[in-house]
Design a protein around this motif. Structure first.
Motif, PDB file in Angstrom:
ATOM      1  N   LEU A 128       0.871  -1.177   0.000  1.00  9.20           N
ATOM      2  CA  LEU A 128       0.000   0.000   0.000  1.00  9.20           C
ATOM      3  C   LEU A 128       0.905   1.224   0.000  1.00  9.20           C
ATOM      4  CD1 LEU A 128      -2.789  -0.933   2.589  1.00  9.20           C
ATOM      5  CD2 LEU A 128      -2.782  -1.247   0.126  1.00  9.20           C
ATOM      6  N   ALA A 137      -0.431   5.092   1.887  1.00  8.62           N
ATOM      7  CA  ALA A 137      -1.535   4.451   2.599  1.00  8.62           C
ATOM      8  C   ALA A 137      -2.483   5.471   3.211  1.00  8.62           C
ATOM      9  CB  ALA A 137      -0.976   3.538   3.694  1.00  8.62           C
ATOM     10  N   LEU A 176     -10.945  -0.454  -0.299  1.00 10.76           N
ATOM     11  CA  LEU A 176      -9.775  -1.101   0.279  1.00 10.76           C
ATOM     12  C   LEU A 176     -10.178  -2.288   1.139  1.00 10.76           C
ATOM     13  CD1 LEU A 176      -6.715  -0.989   0.522  1.00 10.76           C
ATOM     14  CD2 LEU A 176      -6.981   0.600   2.439  1.00 10.76           C
TER      15      LEU A 176
END
Length: 418
Positions: free
Chosen positions: A153, A156, A168
């Motif tokens: 990720l 993030a 997500l």
């Protein structure tokens, strides 16, 4: 530290030499050994610190060592924007230039999905994708989540801040629980901490704070809102930066300011989320090659856009959060270059800028330029709580403004209820 200290394959070292990587940065020195050892990782470092290579190099090395193993394995790299996906895909392709038959696929929205479906026939070794397009590919059976053994990720905090949280979570629910997971971010906000706690298994933590701090001269200039554009024009003309990036908070403001600058003789263009992908790519290329002098952007461009040696960033309107401020100014002062980041502060944004400073541990001197001395006072705030939604210390919400306008139209003193 030289990259040869990590015992990387000669093909990777060759690619690093060709790409002009002189030596490992602090984040690369800390992260590469941990990733090679198979640890989950939470890494934070300022924008431009070299995070992409910090995970790309060890993951390519691990792919080399695992070739010929049983089953299809895939590394998934998730990013919040098309521009970031393109940038990371290009970096990965560059570093893998001398590796045998590595398959890298970059996928994002705003373009036809069909070429991406074709590219994924037979699988892929690395998939770089934005969340929405990744789910589209999975729904079309172009990518099997069970094949993913490594998840990255990148940015993030931005993945969550941009409203990708639901997407997500859907993606994470589809992935194998046994995998290596790497979280990279320029800021360690509370939402990243929460995500890391539920996602990583016995992670190692890498935080690069003061090492390799970018050389960015930050300035705060006070000016009345009605004279902001005139001051901006004077700065652009006097400083004569070859390129500059200006930030506003809406696509309407970006388009309007770019058009005004064009009328004033400045080679400017707008970049925002509703531009077609081809148009976005042309605008960025024109900025990089000097056809454009000024790019007027929304926060879409605060991450993932790398303009070599960009000398200046100007916050024409302040960002909504301290994290966005960090990423905006991080477009300059990259790769050892110096840069300047200027914020234009009007009466109504003074308190907000003080909050940004407090959250980031900054205190910038306020400048006033001759001929642009500010005279405006902050807009009045509601004095106290009342029965109609007014909150002490808060400005009128849009709903309150509509109620007040309706009351004025009806000739009453009290806004209508609800």
């Amino acid at each position: 530290m030289p990259f040869s200290a990590f015992a990387l394959d000669p093909a990777l070292l060759h690619a690093l030499d060709e790409a002009g990587y002189p030596a490992a940065t602090a984040i690369q020195q800390a992260a590469i050994p941990l990733i090679l050892a198979g640890h989950d990782l939470l890494a934070t470092a300022h924008t431009g610190a070299g995070k992409t290579a910090a995970y790309s190099l060890p993951l390519l090395q691990k792919w080399l060592l695992a070739r010929g193993g049983h089953g299809k394995r895939c590394t998934l790299i998730l990013l919040p924007t098309r521009e970031l996906a393109q940038q990371v895909g290009a970096t990965l392709q560059q570093l893998a230039a001398h590796l045998p038959r590595v398959k890298i696929v970059t996928a994002y929205g705003g373009v036809s999905i069909n070429p991406q479906l074709l590219a994924l026939r037979g699988g892929a070794d690395f998939v770089i994708a934005t969340p929405g397009r990744l789910l589209d590919l999975i729904d079309n059976n172009a990518l099997q989540p069970a094949d993913i053994d490594t998840l990255v990720l990148d940015e993030a905090d931005r993945l969550l801040a941009l409203g990708f949280a639901d997407e997500l979570q859907r993606i994470l629910a589809l992935l194998p629980t046994k995998r290596q997971t790497l979280l990279f971010s320029a800021t360690f906000a509370a939402n990243v901490q929460q995500l890391a706690a539920g996602l990583l298994q016995q992670p190692k933590r890498v935080q690069i704070d003061n090492a390799e701090v970018p050389d960015i001269a930050q300035r705060a200039i006070e000016v009345d809102a009605r004279r902001r554009n005139a001051l901006l024009l004077q700065l652009l003309q006097q400083q004569a930066w070859p390129q500059a990036m200006l930030f506003v908070n809406s696509k309407h403001d970006a388009a309007e300011l770019a058009q005004w600058l064009q009328r004033e003789g400045i080679r400017a263009a707008a970049l925002h989320g509703e531009l077609a992908q081809g148009r976005r790519e042309r605008v960025l290329e024109n900025l990089k090659n000097g056809t454009l002098q000024v790019l007027v952007a929304t926060d879409l461009a605060a991450r993932g856009i790398d303009v070599p040696a960009l000398p200046a960033v100007i916050n024409v309107a302040l960002p909504r959060s301290p994290q966005d401020y960090t990423h905006r100014i991080g477009r300059t002062g990259r790769a050892g270059q110096s840069g300047v980041a200027i914020s234009l502060i009007d009466a109504d944004s003074r308190a907000h800028f003080r909050l940004i400073e407090k959250r980031l541990g900054l205190r910038l001197a306020r400048e006033v330029l001759p001929g642009f001395e500010p005279t405006d006072q902050p807009a009045p705030r509601l004095a106290a709580c009342d029965d109609n939604g007014g909150i002490k210390g808060k400005r009128m919400s849009k709903k309150d403004k509509l109620r007040a306008a309706a009351a004025a139209a009806a000739g009453t003193d009290k806004p209508p209820a609800g």
